[in-house]
Design an enzyme around this catalytic site. Structure first.
Site, PDB file in Angstrom:
ATOM      1  N   SER A 138      44.662 120.695 -13.840  1.00 31.19           N
ATOM      2  CA  SER A 138      45.008 122.084 -14.095  1.00 31.19           C
ATOM      3  C   SER A 138      45.905 122.689 -13.029  1.00 31.19           C
ATOM      4  O   SER A 138      46.573 123.679 -13.294  1.00 31.19           O
ATOM      5  CB  SER A 138      43.737 122.921 -14.238  1.00 31.19           C
ATOM      6  OG  SER A 138      42.917 122.737 -13.114  1.00 31.19           O
ATOM      7  N   HIS A 145      43.933 121.350 -20.949  1.00 31.14           N
ATOM      8  CA  HIS A 145      45.376 121.632 -20.866  1.00 31.14           C
ATOM      9  C   HIS A 145      46.195 120.602 -21.631  1.00 31.14           C
ATOM     10  O   HIS A 145      47.424 120.623 -21.563  1.00 31.14           O
ATOM     11  CB  HIS A 145      45.824 121.652 -19.404  1.00 31.14           C
ATOM     12  CG  HIS A 145      45.276 122.814 -18.632  1.00 31.14           C
ATOM     13  ND1 HIS A 145      45.864 124.054 -18.637  1.00 31.14           N
ATOM     14  CD2 HIS A 145      44.172 122.925 -17.856  1.00 31.14           C
ATOM     15  CE1 HIS A 145      45.163 124.880 -17.883  1.00 31.14           C
ATOM     16  NE2 HIS A 145      44.126 124.223 -17.394  1.00 31.14           N
ATOM     17  N   LYS A 194      43.240 127.903 -24.820  1.00 30.70           N
ATOM     18  CA  LYS A 194      44.575 127.748 -24.244  1.00 30.70           C
ATOM     19  C   LYS A 194      45.580 127.605 -25.390  1.00 30.70           C
ATOM     20  O   LYS A 194      45.935 128.603 -26.006  1.00 30.70           O
ATOM     21  CB  LYS A 194      44.569 126.582 -23.260  1.00 30.70           C
ATOM     22  CG  LYS A 194      43.535 126.800 -22.137  1.00 30.70           C
ATOM     23  CD  LYS A 194      43.663 125.818 -21.026  1.00 30.70           C
ATOM     24  CE  LYS A 194      42.487 125.837 -20.062  1.00 30.70           C
ATOM     25  NZ  LYS A 194      42.196 127.133 -19.441  1.00 30.70           N
TER      26      LYS A 194
END
Ligand code: WAQ
Ligand code: MG
Length: 641
Positions: free
Chosen positions: A438, A466, A496
């Site tokens: 990250s 991610h 996300k």
């Protein structure tokens, strides 16, 4: 001072008890007590337990000694007062000031010399004026022994370490020794930062912070003034004279707990202050932001994880609105009571199909998904192998599980293999890694990770927070990108690239059933509301129908990283996260401020999120950024950094 051989009116005899523990010849722990004869067995066993459980590690040698006290004297405890300090440096400076005020003219040099006592078992004995070392055995130092608080003599045999009480007893004896004009002490206990300076006149002056937390170095100096012929008598007094200290006037003071205000001051002083700020519009490549200068302005957002610009997509927001009307604002219960509604089941099926696994389990957040998966699988007796740069939610899952945690070097899968091979006898071995890291944006070598895990018979967990929607031709994550199998459990988030909120774990039917039965964050959290669930489901459909978003994101990342490289920045292009490392925490914050003035919202990421002195600007790219916006942020970075 009074002298008496018999400590008790009832005729019960007193005995001196001494404990020393060491490992490989290194001092670990020591204690001095004077107790009633009938308490001796209890005290011996309590002191042995204390030595065996010492935070510095298990000793390989424990010496327990019981002796006749001989003539015993009673002393009144030194008066205690406190000097508030906030840093180790300040603490040592205050210690020097107190010594100087007590007539030790070379106090600063004494504090320098003090460091040399750190490796000693006893105290350094030093001439207060010439600073000559006077102790007969310089390696060992002088040990003050045969002492206790008078109250504990009459009281119980509780031998838990009380730094303060034991230090007051010792300091009182030392201050009353012939020729001694002062003492300085810091504990060698890494977590105990309070130290003291003691003189007969100034009393016992506690210095609240005298070393950094975590520092295992501690020591003592006794300062002597007088003829050399007197040294032997001083040492005899310290080592042989039995002393009972009347502590009745001393308040049982624990070290002052640090106040919240003090800690906030320290955070600010280190450039690590944080606060929430409002984004006054839906997330997107441009947003209205309350800026540090007090104005509300439109900024280009280079800090959002809404990588595919789905959070405000009408198909996604409409799905949420419809779900709210149909299923209510909240789910009203945990998944295993009344919180499972059709949207939850539909999304779990959809996620599994998207990732290509048998099943998926929803969590309230991605953080809880990591904590929930890791704690369900790992317990005491297990060993978790965790990448050094794994996300905080993985770290917290490891800690909470009670398993042993073995940290391997970041992305070094040979190191992982070696560590897996070196650990035997664990109930279960689990390897866990971020898929996209990250803070650096680099991608795990999944095929090699799986091979290492398979060879060692370890369970594999990969967090694709991610990676989902970002990595792989159609955003399905690392298995798609590498064309390889899935880990045993793939963790992910809805918050996300999927533009909603919540987390999930993908695995086999069997593992999913296990998580539903064993994963406490799943069992004990209220189920996410249908709106968030339906939004994520709709976003997943958009992602499937419009894979160009993923391609667009990748092109934007390549463009940004290429432009940064042309400007001389080291920039990777493996994911949507492009870090620009600045180093110093304050400089990173200043750079982010300066970018804000120029119209860009960029996060300065600091310790403890990343290592100290590796603070960075973390640029997060979205598919919806235009080339102009990306070129402009590069130009601004060039000005600012
Ligand atoms: N005699 C001489 N030196 C000693 C003795 C002793 N009996 N015990 C310990 N030392 C030396 C030794 O070098 C240790 O490394 C060092 O002192 C520190 O010992 O008001 O706990 O037992 O809250 O770790 C201060 C309390 C606590 C302050 C000090 O010392 C407060 C402490 P420790
Ligand atoms: Mg200690």
């Amino acid at each position: 001072m009074t002298t008496n051989d018999m400590a008790f009116p009832d005729g019960d005899r007193a005995l001196c008890v001494k404990m020393r523990a060491s490992r490989g010849g290194e001092h670990v722990s020591g204690a001095e007590r004077i107790v009633r004869e009938r308490d001796v067995p209890r005290v011996l066993s309590a002191l042995a337990a204390r030595a065996l459980g010492h935070s510095k590690g298990r000793p390989d040698f424990i010496n327990l000694k019981v002796e006749e006290p001989g003539g015993m004297i009673r002393l009144k405890a030194l008066p205690v007062s406190t000097v508030e300090t906030h840093t180790a440096e300040e603490g040592r400076a205050r210690a020097a000031e107190i010594l100087a005020a007590a007539g030790i003219s070379r106090a600063r040099e004494v504090m320098e010399l003090f460091k040399a006592s750190y490796s000693m078992r006893g105290a350094m004995l030093v001439d207060a004026d010439t600073l000559e070392r006077l102790e007969p055995d310089r390696e060992r130092g002088v040990r003050a022994t045969r002492m206790d608080a008078a109250e504990s003599l009459c009281g119980g045999a509780d031998c838990a370490k009380n730094h303060f009480a034991e230090a007051v007893v010792l300091a009182t004896k030392v201050a009353n020794a012939p020729g001694i004009v002062g003492e300085v002490c810091v504990s060698d206990d890494p977590d105990y930062v309070t130290g003291y300076v003691a003189t007969k006149e100034a009393g016992y002056r506690r210095i609240t912070v005298m070393k950094e937390a975590g520092d295992p170095c501690g020591g003592r100096i006794f300062l002597y003034r007088g003829p050399r012929e007197g040294v032997a008598e001083t040492v005899r007094f310290l080592e042989r004279q039995s002393v009972l200290v009347d502590c009745s006037a001393v308040a049982p003071a624990a070290p002052r707990p640090p106040s919240v205000a003090d800690e906030l001051k320290e955070i600010a002083a280190a450039g690590l202050s944080r606060e929430c700020r409002a984004l006054c519009s839906a997330t997107g490549p441009v947003a209205s932001v309350d800026c540090a200068d007090g104005t509300r302005r439109e900024l280009v957002v280079m800090a959002s994880n809404d990588y595919l610009d789905l959070a405000r997509d009408p198909r996604v927001t409409e799905a949420a609105a419809e779900a709210v009307r149909r299923w209510g604002a909240g789910s009203g219960g945990s998944r295993l009571t009344t919180g499972t509604q059709p949207p939850h089941l539909a999304l779990e099926r959809h996620l599994a199909a998207f990732k290509g696994t048998e099943a998926a389990v929803l969590y309230a957040t991605g953080y809880m998904a990591n904590v929930g998966v890791i704690t369900a699988l790992a317990k005491k007796g297990d060993v978790i192998f965790s990448d050094a740069l794994n996300h905080a939610s993985i770290i917290d899952g490891c800690r909470l599980s009670g398993a042993d945690v073995c940290i391997y070097r970041h992305a070094d899968l040979d190191d992982l293999a070696a560590r897996l091979a070196s650990v035997r006898g664990a109930r279960r071995r689990i390897a866990v890694s971020d898929g996209v890291f990250s803070m650096d944006g680099d991608v795990l070598d999944l095929p090699r990770f799986l091979e290492v895990c398979r060879a060692a018979g370890a369970v594999s967990i990969v967090d694709e927070a991610h990676a989902t929607g970002v990595v792989g031709a159609t955003g399905r994550g690392l298995a798609e990108h590498f064309g390889c199998a899935h880990p045993d459990i793939t963790v992910g988030t809805l918050s996300k690239a999927l533009g909603s909120e919540g987390g999930f774990a993908c695995a086999t039917h069997e593992t999913a059933r296990y998580l539903v039965n064993r994963s406490r964050p799943f069992i004990f959290s209220t189920a996410p509301g249908a709106a968030a669930v339906a939004a994520a489901d709709a976003a997943l459909s958009v992602l499937e129908a419009e894979p160009w978003r993923v391609e667009r994101l990748r092109e934007n990342v390549r463009f940004l990283a290429g432009s940064l490289a042309k400007l001389g920045f080291k920039a990777a292009a493996d994911s949507a996260i492009v870090p620009v490392v600045i180093g110093d925490e304050r400089r990173a914050v200043e750079a982010a401020r300066a970018l804000e003035t120029r119209g860009f919202l960029v996060s300065a990421i600091r310790y403890p999120t990343v290592a100290k002195d590796s603070a960075r600007l973390r640029l997060a790219v979205m598919s919806a950024h235009t080339r102009e916006q990306l070129a402009a942020v590069c130009a601004a970075l060039k000005d600012v950094v």
